[in-house]
Scaffold this motif. Structure first.
Motif, mmCIF file in Angstrom:
data_model
loop_
_atom_site.group_PDB
_atom_site.id
_atom_site.type_symbol
_atom_site.label_atom_id
_atom_site.label_comp_id
_atom_site.label_asym_id
_atom_site.label_seq_id
_atom_site.Cartn_x
_atom_site.Cartn_y
_atom_site.Cartn_z
ATOM 1 N N GLU A 172 19.529 24.649 8.614
ATOM 2 C CA GLU A 172 20.111 25.920 8.206
ATOM 3 C C GLU A 172 19.360 26.532 7.035
ATOM 4 N N SER A 173 18.359 25.858 6.555
ATOM 5 C CA SER A 173 17.575 26.397 5.454
ATOM 6 C C SER A 173 16.172 26.717 5.951
ATOM 7 N N ASP A 174 15.367 27.216 5.049
ATOM 8 C CA ASP A 174 13.994 27.566 5.398
ATOM 9 C C ASP A 174 13.038 26.394 5.195
ATOM 10 N N SER A 175 13.576 25.199 5.144
ATOM 11 C CA SER A 175 12.732 24.018 4.984
ATOM 12 C C SER A 175 13.336 22.860 5.775
ATOM 13 N N PHE A 176 12.546 21.840 5.971
ATOM 14 C CA PHE A 176 13.078 20.636 6.606
ATOM 15 C C PHE A 176 12.531 19.419 5.873
ATOM 16 N N SER A 177 13.315 18.365 5.912
ATOM 17 C CA SER A 177 12.901 17.134 5.243
ATOM 18 C C SER A 177 12.264 16.198 6.268
ATOM 19 N N TYR A 178 11.386 15.362 5.768
ATOM 20 C CA TYR A 178 10.787 14.351 6.631
ATOM 21 C C TYR A 178 10.728 13.041 5.865
ATOM 22 N N ALA A 179 10.659 11.968 6.618
ATOM 23 C CA ALA A 179 10.494 10.637 6.032
ATOM 24 C C ALA A 179 9.560 9.857 6.933
ATOM 25 N N LEU A 180 8.649 9.144 6.311
ATOM 26 C CA LEU A 180 7.732 8.259 7.008
ATOM 27 C C LEU A 180 8.057 6.854 6.520
ATOM 28 N N GLU A 181 8.455 5.983 7.431
ATOM 29 C CA GLU A 181 8.848 4.630 7.069
ATOM 30 C C GLU A 181 8.123 3.642 7.956
ATOM 31 N N LEU A 187 4.439 -5.772 4.537
ATOM 32 C CA LEU A 187 4.714 -4.991 3.327
ATOM 33 C C LEU A 187 5.304 -3.647 3.729
ATOM 34 N N PRO A 188 6.519 -3.336 3.285
ATOM 35 C CA PRO A 188 7.159 -2.078 3.693
ATOM 36 C C PRO A 188 6.590 -0.874 2.932
ATOM 37 N N PHE A 189 6.705 0.301 3.550
ATOM 38 C CA PHE A 189 6.343 1.544 2.876
ATOM 39 C C PHE A 189 7.330 2.626 3.276
ATOM 40 N N SER A 190 7.451 3.620 2.430
ATOM 41 C CA SER A 190 8.346 4.737 2.695
ATOM 42 C C SER A 190 7.879 5.938 1.891
ATOM 43 N N GLN A 191 7.825 7.083 2.535
ATOM 44 C CA GLN A 191 7.474 8.319 1.853
ATOM 45 C C GLN A 191 8.405 9.406 2.356
ATOM 46 N N ARG A 192 8.904 10.208 1.451
ATOM 47 C CA ARG A 192 9.806 11.308 1.814
ATOM 48 C C ARG A 192 9.254 12.613 1.248
ATOM 49 N N GLY A 193 9.583 13.680 1.935
ATOM 50 C CA GLY A 193 9.118 14.988 1.463
ATOM 51 C C GLY A 193 9.878 16.105 2.118
ATOM 52 N N GLU A 194 9.533 17.290 1.733
ATOM 53 C CA GLU A 194 10.169 18.479 2.290
ATOM 54 C C GLU A 194 9.098 19.520 2.516
ATOM 55 N N LEU A 195 9.191 20.188 3.657
ATOM 56 C CA LEU A 195 8.233 21.240 4.005
ATOM 57 C C LEU A 195 8.969 22.565 4.106
ATOM 58 N N SER A 196 8.414 23.571 3.469
ATOM 59 C CA SER A 196 9.006 24.892 3.504
ATOM 60 C C SER A 196 8.472 25.665 4.703
ATOM 61 N N MET A 197 9.352 26.403 5.342
ATOM 62 C CA MET A 197 8.961 27.226 6.485
ATOM 63 C C MET A 197 8.815 28.703 6.088
ATOM 64 N N LYS A 198 9.039 29.005 4.807
ATOM 65 C CA LYS A 198 8.913 30.381 4.324
ATOM 66 C C LYS A 198 7.440 30.769 4.259
ATOM 67 N N PRO A 199 7.121 31.966 4.696
ATOM 68 C CA PRO A 199 5.730 32.429 4.541
ATOM 69 C C PRO A 199 5.430 32.659 3.059
ATOM 70 N N ARG A 200 4.226 32.359 2.679
ATOM 71 C CA ARG A 200 3.851 32.533 1.263
ATOM 72 C C ARG A 200 3.224 33.857 1.032
ATOM 73 N N PRO A 213 0.831 -1.200 0.000
ATOM 74 C CA PRO A 213 0.000 0.000 0.000
ATOM 75 C C PRO A 213 0.869 1.255 0.000
ATOM 76 N N MET A 214 0.336 2.330 -0.549
ATOM 77 C CA MET A 214 1.021 3.621 -0.531
ATOM 78 C C MET A 214 0.547 4.369 0.713
ATOM 79 N N VAL A 215 1.495 4.799 1.525
ATOM 80 C CA VAL A 215 1.169 5.473 2.784
ATOM 81 C C VAL A 215 1.801 6.860 2.754
ATOM 82 N N SER A 216 0.995 7.881 3.054
ATOM 83 C CA SER A 216 1.525 9.241 3.076
ATOM 84 C C SER A 216 1.057 9.966 4.337
#
Length: 155
Positions: A121-130, A142-155, A33-36
């Motif tokens: 040190e940047s305006d974003s951070f990475s995350y991983a869900l495993e 069944l293994p799953f893994s999802q990675r992403g990055e979230l920006s902390m900059k105001p839009r 399954p795809m998990v996010s």
């Protein structure tokens, strides 16, 4: 008598074939399954432990339902383990279906301290869900893994 035996064998063979064809999807390993990550919500904080409600979107890419027995998972922030959790008694995931489930995940003071001690040190951070999903009576998890990055900059 020979005719009776031949008919009986044919009937047994037909029943065997029908049984095997009905269970054929269990003879192959299902696609994982795809998990996010859908949401993370703080529910309790003490000096040594923090509990979160983790909302996960689970999608079934298979053409048959997946009876979920349990899950194990961990959330990493900027490459460091932040929180872990396990869950059981989840619903059966319908074929080509999806659902959002809320599960508990726990962090501790040391993990929070590690994140604050080495801020990004940047305006974003990475995350991983495993993690992995165990199915009722269907072999290995069944293994799953999802990675992403979230920006902390105001839009």
């Amino acid at each position: 008598m020979a005719r009776y035996r031949a008919g009986r064998r044919s009937t047994l063979l037909l029943l065997l074939l029908l049984t095997l064809s009905g269970c054929s999807h269990f003879l192959t390993r299902p696609e994982a399954p795809m998990v996010s990550l859908n949401n993370l919500q703080l529910i309790e904080a003490t000096l040594f432990e923090q509990r979160y409600l983790l909302h996960l979107r689970i999608q079934n890419p298979n053409n048959f339902a997946l009876p979920i027995a349990g899950m194990r998972y961990r959330l990493l922030l900027n490459g460091r383990e932040f929180a872990t959790g396990v869950s059981r008694d989840l619903e059966t995931l319908p074929a080509y279906g999806e659902q959002v489930v809320a599960v508990n995940i726990v962090s501790n003071l040391l993990r929070i301290y590690e994140q604050l001690r080495n801020p990004a040190e940047s305006d974003s951070f990475s995350y991983a869900l495993e993690g992995s999903i165990s199915l009722q009576g269907l072999g290995p998890a069944l293994p799953f893994s999802q990675r992403g990055e979230l920006s902390m900059k105001p839009r």
